[in-house]
Design a protein around this motif. Structure first.
Motif, PDB file in Angstrom:
ATOM      1  N   ALA A  70      -9.488   7.563   9.301  1.00 30.29           N
ATOM      2  CA  ALA A  70      -9.698   7.491   7.858  1.00 30.29           C
ATOM      3  C   ALA A  70      -8.751   6.481   7.230  1.00 30.29           C
ATOM      4  CB  ALA A  70      -9.470   8.870   7.240  1.00 30.29           C
ATOM      5  N   LEU A  71      -9.202   5.870   6.165  1.00 29.69           N
ATOM      6  CA  LEU A  71      -8.343   5.003   5.377  1.00 29.69           C
ATOM      7  C   LEU A  71      -7.945   5.816   4.148  1.00 29.69           C
ATOM      8  CD1 LEU A  71     -10.434   1.721   5.616  1.00 29.69           C
ATOM      9  CD2 LEU A  71      -8.691   2.560   7.164  1.00 29.69           C
ATOM     10  N   ASP A  72      -6.680   5.695   3.728  1.00 24.76           N
ATOM     11  CA  ASP A  72      -6.224   6.617   2.677  1.00 24.76           C
ATOM     12  C   ASP A  72      -6.515   6.140   1.261  1.00 24.76           C
ATOM     13  OD1 ASP A  72      -4.383   4.732   2.087  1.00 24.76           O
ATOM     14  OD2 ASP A  72      -2.658   5.849   2.806  1.00 24.76           O
ATOM     15  N   GLY A  73      -6.900   4.885   1.131  1.00 24.40           N
ATOM     16  CA  GLY A  73      -7.352   4.438  -0.185  1.00 24.40           C
ATOM     17  C   GLY A  73      -6.264   4.004  -1.147  1.00 24.40           C
ATOM     18  N   SER A  74      -4.988   4.048  -0.726  1.00 24.51           N
ATOM     19  CA  SER A  74      -3.954   3.693  -1.697  1.00 24.51           C
ATOM     20  C   SER A  74      -3.688   2.186  -1.728  1.00 24.51           C
ATOM     21  CB  SER A  74      -2.667   4.460  -1.427  1.00 24.51           C
ATOM     22  OG  SER A  74      -2.190   4.170  -0.143  1.00 24.51           O
ATOM     23  N   SER A  75      -3.495   1.570  -0.560  1.00 23.70           N
ATOM     24  CA  SER A  75      -3.307   0.119  -0.567  1.00 23.70           C
ATOM     25  C   SER A  75      -4.687  -0.544  -0.484  1.00 23.70           C
ATOM     26  CB  SER A  75      -2.416  -0.303   0.595  1.00 23.70           C
ATOM     27  OG  SER A  75      -2.996   0.056   1.815  1.00 23.70           O
TER      28      SER A  75
ATOM     29  N   GLY B 135     -13.742  -7.693 -11.533  1.00 21.82           N
ATOM     30  CA  GLY B 135     -13.116  -8.357 -10.402  1.00 21.82           C
ATOM     31  C   GLY B 135     -13.271  -7.583  -9.113  1.00 21.82           C
ATOM     32  N   ASP B 136     -12.572  -8.088  -8.102  1.00 17.30           N
ATOM     33  CA  ASP B 136     -12.545  -7.490  -6.779  1.00 17.30           C
ATOM     34  C   ASP B 136     -11.953  -6.081  -6.897  1.00 17.30           C
ATOM     35  OD1 ASP B 136     -11.761  -6.916  -4.073  1.00 17.30           O
ATOM     36  OD2 ASP B 136     -11.998  -9.066  -3.694  1.00 17.30           O
ATOM     37  N   SER B 137     -12.574  -5.095  -6.245  1.00 13.49           N
ATOM     38  CA  SER B 137     -12.056  -3.739  -6.394  1.00 13.49           C
ATOM     39  C   SER B 137     -10.693  -3.588  -5.727  1.00 13.49           C
ATOM     40  CB  SER B 137     -13.046  -2.717  -5.837  1.00 13.49           C
ATOM     41  OG  SER B 137     -13.262  -2.947  -4.478  1.00 13.49           O
ATOM     42  N   ASP B 138     -10.379  -4.463  -4.760  1.00 14.04           N
ATOM     43  CA  ASP B 138      -9.044  -4.406  -4.165  1.00 14.04           C
ATOM     44  C   ASP B 138      -7.977  -4.894  -5.151  1.00 14.04           C
ATOM     45  OD1 ASP B 138      -8.996  -3.146  -1.673  1.00 14.04           O
ATOM     46  OD2 ASP B 138      -9.978  -4.844  -0.721  1.00 14.04           O
ATOM     47  N   VAL B 139      -8.384  -5.732  -6.091  1.00 14.94           N
ATOM     48  CA  VAL B 139      -7.447  -6.152  -7.143  1.00 14.94           C
ATOM     49  C   VAL B 139      -7.068  -4.936  -7.988  1.00 14.94           C
ATOM     50  CG1 VAL B 139      -7.200  -7.535  -9.244  1.00 14.94           C
ATOM     51  CG2 VAL B 139      -8.301  -8.525  -7.237  1.00 14.94           C
ATOM     52  N   LEU B 140      -8.065  -4.107  -8.238  1.00 17.78           N
ATOM     53  CA  LEU B 140      -7.827  -2.870  -8.991  1.00 17.78           C
ATOM     54  C   LEU B 140      -6.842  -1.978  -8.229  1.00 17.78           C
ATOM     55  CD1 LEU B 140      -9.077  -1.867 -11.665  1.00 17.78           C
ATOM     56  CD2 LEU B 140     -10.628  -0.482 -10.311  1.00 17.78           C
ATOM     57  N   ARG B 141      -7.008  -1.934  -6.894  1.00 19.81           N
ATOM     58  CA  ARG B 141      -6.109  -1.112  -6.076  1.00 19.81           C
ATOM     59  C   ARG B 141      -4.688  -1.659  -6.128  1.00 19.81           C
ATOM     60  NH1 ARG B 141     -10.258  -0.605  -3.118  1.00 19.81           N
ATOM     61  NH2 ARG B 141     -11.061   1.492  -3.263  1.00 19.81           N
ATOM     62  N   GLN B 142      -4.553  -2.998  -6.099  1.00 20.58           N
ATOM     63  CA  GLN B 142      -3.219  -3.582  -6.188  1.00 20.58           C
ATOM     64  C   GLN B 142      -2.595  -3.273  -7.545  1.00 20.58           C
ATOM     65  OE1 GLN B 142      -4.497  -7.300  -4.730  1.00 20.58           O
ATOM     66  NE2 GLN B 142      -3.184  -7.257  -2.936  1.00 20.58           N
ATOM     67  N   LEU B 143      -3.412  -3.329  -8.603  1.00 18.23           N
ATOM     68  CA  LEU B 143      -2.932  -2.980  -9.935  1.00 18.23           C
ATOM     69  C   LEU B 143      -2.383  -1.554  -9.945  1.00 18.23           C
ATOM     70  CD1 LEU B 143      -5.632  -4.285 -12.458  1.00 18.23           C
ATOM     71  CD2 LEU B 143      -3.252  -4.988 -12.304  1.00 18.23           C
ATOM     72  N   ARG B 144      -3.120  -0.660  -9.258  1.00 19.60           N
ATOM     73  CA  ARG B 144      -2.705   0.731  -9.237  1.00 19.60           C
ATOM     74  C   ARG B 144      -1.351   0.879  -8.537  1.00 19.60           C
ATOM     75  NH1 ARG B 144      -1.569   4.753  -6.621  1.00 19.60           N
ATOM     76  NH2 ARG B 144      -1.851   3.614  -4.705  1.00 19.60           N
ATOM     77  N   GLN B 145      -1.206   0.143  -7.419  1.00 17.92           N
ATOM     78  CA  GLN B 145       0.056   0.227  -6.680  1.00 17.92           C
ATOM     79  C   GLN B 145       1.242  -0.206  -7.527  1.00 17.92           C
ATOM     80  OE1 GLN B 145      -0.625  -1.931  -2.938  1.00 17.92           O
ATOM     81  NE2 GLN B 145      -0.107  -0.006  -1.938  1.00 17.92           N
ATOM     82  N   ASN B 146       0.995  -1.182  -8.432  1.00 23.66           N
ATOM     83  CA  ASN B 146       2.087  -1.703  -9.253  1.00 23.66           C
ATOM     84  C   ASN B 146       2.223  -0.970 -10.580  1.00 23.66           C
ATOM     85  OD1 ASN B 146       2.472  -3.599  -7.255  1.00 23.66           O
ATOM     86  ND2 ASN B 146       1.110  -5.070  -8.220  1.00 23.66           N
ATOM     87  N   SER B 147       1.411   0.064 -10.774  1.00 23.99           N
ATOM     88  CA  SER B 147       1.496   0.782 -12.043  1.00 23.99           C
ATOM     89  C   SER B 147       1.976   2.207 -11.791  1.00 23.99           C
ATOM     90  CB  SER B 147       0.131   0.818 -12.725  1.00 23.99           C
ATOM     91  OG  SER B 147      -0.675   1.826 -12.147  1.00 23.99           O
TER      92      SER B 147
ATOM     93  N   GLN C  44      -8.514   6.800 -10.690  1.00 20.66           N
ATOM     94  CA  GLN C  44      -9.044   7.462 -11.886  1.00 20.66           C
ATOM     95  C   GLN C  44      -8.032   7.369 -13.037  1.00 20.66           C
ATOM     96  OE1 GLN C  44     -12.073   9.770 -11.225  1.00 20.66           O
ATOM     97  NE2 GLN C  44     -12.407   9.366 -13.387  1.00 20.66           N
ATOM     98  N   ASP C  45      -6.740   7.592 -12.727  1.00 21.29           N
ATOM     99  CA  ASP C  45      -5.700   7.496 -13.751  1.00 21.29           C
ATOM    100  C   ASP C  45      -5.605   6.079 -14.296  1.00 21.29           C
ATOM    101  OD1 ASP C  45      -5.079  10.125 -13.412  1.00 21.29           O
ATOM    102  OD2 ASP C  45      -3.409   9.762 -12.047  1.00 21.29           O
ATOM    103  N   LEU C  46      -5.659   5.111 -13.370  1.00 20.65           N
ATOM    104  CA  LEU C  46      -5.568   3.712 -13.783  1.00 20.65           C
ATOM    105  C   LEU C  46      -6.741   3.379 -14.698  1.00 20.65           C
ATOM    106  CD1 LEU C  46      -4.299   0.874 -13.534  1.00 20.65           C
ATOM    107  CD2 LEU C  46      -5.849   0.478 -11.628  1.00 20.65           C
ATOM    108  N   PHE C  47      -7.895   3.882 -14.320  1.00 15.18           N
ATOM    109  CA  PHE C  47      -9.106   3.652 -15.099  1.00 15.18           C
ATOM    110  C   PHE C  47      -8.942   4.202 -16.525  1.00 15.18           C
ATOM    111  CE2 PHE C  47     -12.983   5.892 -16.476  1.00 15.18           C
ATOM    112  CZ  PHE C  47     -13.745   4.793 -16.818  1.00 15.18           C
ATOM    113  N   ILE C  48      -8.365   5.396 -16.614  1.00 13.87           N
ATOM    114  CA  ILE C  48      -8.158   6.002 -17.940  1.00 13.87           C
ATOM    115  C   ILE C  48      -7.165   5.166 -18.744  1.00 13.87           C
ATOM    116  CG2 ILE C  48      -7.206   8.046 -19.126  1.00 13.87           C
ATOM    117  CD1 ILE C  48      -8.466   9.729 -16.846  1.00 13.87           C
TER     118      ILE C  48
END
Lengths: 126, 243
Positions: free
Chosen positions: A4-9, B209-221, B227-231
Motif C-alpha cells: 500500500a502507498l500511504d498517500g502522504s508524500s 494542477g497536478d494532484s501531486d502538487v496538492l500533496r506537496q502543498l499539504r506536506q508544507n502546510s 480534506q483539511d487542505l481542501f477546506i
C-alpha cells in the motif's frame, strides 16, 4: 512489492521508492522485468499516469531501462547505483538526526550504541 | 480539449459559475472538487450540453457542445440521481445506452454487470439506491466516451462496490486512455484516482494542477489530510451564526 502507498508524500515519489526498495532487497534483480503498469495500478489503486511518472523518473536515472515493446527492466548496475545514492545521504539523513536526538534526550554514546545493538539483533532474528 | 473562457452560468441573479476560465488538456483522470454549491454540477451540465452558458465561451474538442451532436455523443455525464421512476429493466437500460454510444463495448458491459451483480431483469425503479448507482457506473464505463464525467456517481454504493468501481475506472483507463472527470467529497479516499485536480469555490476556480502538487502543498502546510487542505483552500468552514 509494498502493498500500500500511504498517500502522504507525492504518489509518484512513493511509486519510485517502492520499486527502489524492491531492487535493494533483491526481489527485483538486474535484468528482471518490473510488473506491468496495469499490475501496479491494480496493486496500489493509483492513477496509471502517476505510476508512469514514478517509473519514468527511475528510467531517467538509469535505474530502469526500456525494452521496446516489452516493458521496463532493471538496469544491470541498479542495486549498486541505488546503494551509492542512498548510502551517500545515510549519515546526513539518518545518523545526524539520530545522534542529535540522542544527545538532546541525554542518552550517552554508550547508551545509543547499546540500543542500536539491541535493535540490530532483534531485526536480524526476525 | 476542454476550454472555458470567461464562462458565467447564472440562474436569475444567482451565479453558479462566475467568469470561469480554465483549460484541461485531457487524457487524465481529473478530480473536480468543491463544497456544496461551488459549481461542480453546473460545470458538468455545461460540458454535457444540458445547459448553455449565460455568457462566455465553453468548448469541448474546440466546439460549442450545446445542441451539437458531434460533441454530445462523445460526452457522458453520470450523476448520483435519476431512474427512480424508470420502469425499464436494467437490461433495457443498458441496451438504450448502447444505442446512443458509438464506442459502447457490449462484452465489457456484460462483464461489469456480472461483477457488480446487477439484477438485469428487474426494473430500474425497483432497485436499491446503490444498485441504481452500479447500473449508472456500468453505463458510464462501457460507453467509453472520450469525455466521461462521474458526478458523485458512487453515492449509495457500499464500501466494497465503491472500491470495485474505483478499480474498474483505473483498470479501464489504463487500457483505454480517455478523459475522466470525477467529483467527490471523499477526497482522501478518492485522491489516488486523480492525477489532476480542479477545485471550485463559490463559482470560481480556486486551484488547478497536478494532484501531486496538492500533496506537496499539504506536506508544507499544517493540514493533516488532503480534506483539511481542501477546506483551507476553500475558505474554511463558516461557523458564524451557528451558535
Amino acid at each position: 512489492m509494498r502493498a500500500a502507498l500511504d498517500g502522504s508524500s507525492p504518489i509518484f515519489q512513493q511509486v519510485k521508492e517502492a520499486i527502489e526498495e524492491e531492487i535493494l532487497r533483491g526481489k527485483l534483480a538486474p535484468e528482471d522485468q518490473i510488473p506491468s503498469n496495469r499490475k501496479l495500478v491494480a496493486l496500489w489503486e493509483v492513477n496509471p499516469l502517476t505510476v508512469m511518472k514514478g517509473v519514468q523518473l527511475l528510467a531517467d536515472e538509469g535505474i530502469l531501462y526500456k525494452k521496446r515493446g516489452e516493458g521496463m527492466f532493471v538496469a544491470p548496475d541498479a542495486p549498486e547505483r541505488l546503494r551509492r545514492r542512498i548510502g551517500g545521504g545515510f549519515v546526513k539523513d539518518y545518523v545526524e538526526p539520530l545522534v542529535g536526538l540522542a544527545d538532546a534526550l541525554g542518552i550517552g554514546l554508550d547508551g545509543l550504541c547499546k540500543q542500536i545493538s539491541a535493535v540490530w539483533e532483534e531485526l536480524r532474528n526476525d | 480539449m476542454i476550454e472555458f473562457k470567461n464562462v458565467t452560468l447564472a440562474f436569475k441573479k444567482q451565479k453558479a459559475l462566475d467568469n470561469v476560465s480554465f483549460t484541461l488538456k485531457g487524457g487524465t483522470i481529473c478530480g473536480v472538487l468543491g463544497r456544496n454549491g461551488a459549481g461542480k454540477t453546473s460545470l458538468f451540465r455545461l460540458l454535457a450540453a444540458y445547459v448553455r452558458p449565460t455568457s462566455g465561451d465553453a468548448r469541448v474538442f474546440g466546439e460549442n457542445p450545446y445542441e451539437n451532436q458531434r460533441i454530445t455523443q462523445k460526452v457522458a455525464l453520470i450523476t448520483d440521481m435519476g431512474d427512480e421512476y424508470n420502469s425499464f429493466s436494467v437490461r433495457d437500460t443498458l441496451k438504450l445506452a448502447a444505442a446512443f454510444r458509438p464506442n459502447w463495448d457490449e462484452g465489457y458491459a456484460q462483464r461489469l454487470a456480472k461483477r457488480f451483480e446487477l439484477p438485469v431483469k428487474k426494473a430500474m425503479s425497483s432497485l436499491s439506491h446503490g444498485q441504481r448507482a452500479s447500473v449508472r457506473a456500468v453505463v458510464g464505463l462501457a460507453s467509453r466516451c472520450e469525455v466521461t464525467i462521474f458526478d458523485e456517481a458512487y453515492l449509495g454504493m457500499d464500501a466494497a462496490f465503491r472500491k470495485m468501481f474505483v478499480s474498474a475506472i483505473l483498470d479501464d483507463f489504463t487500457q483505454n486512455p480517455r478523459t475522466i472527470l470525477f467529483s467527490t467529497h471523499f477526497i482522501d479516499e478518492m485522491s489516488k484516482l486523480f492525477n489532476e485536480v480542479l477545485i471550485l469555490d463559490k463559482g470560481k476556480v480556486a486551484f488547478q494542477g497536478d494532484s501531486d502538487v496538492l500533496r506537496q502543498l499539504r506536506q508544507n502546510s499544517s493540514s493533516a489530510t488532503l480534506q483539511d487542505l481542501f477546506i483551507e483552500i476553500t475558505g474554511g468552514i463558516d461557523n458564524e451564526g451557528i451558535s
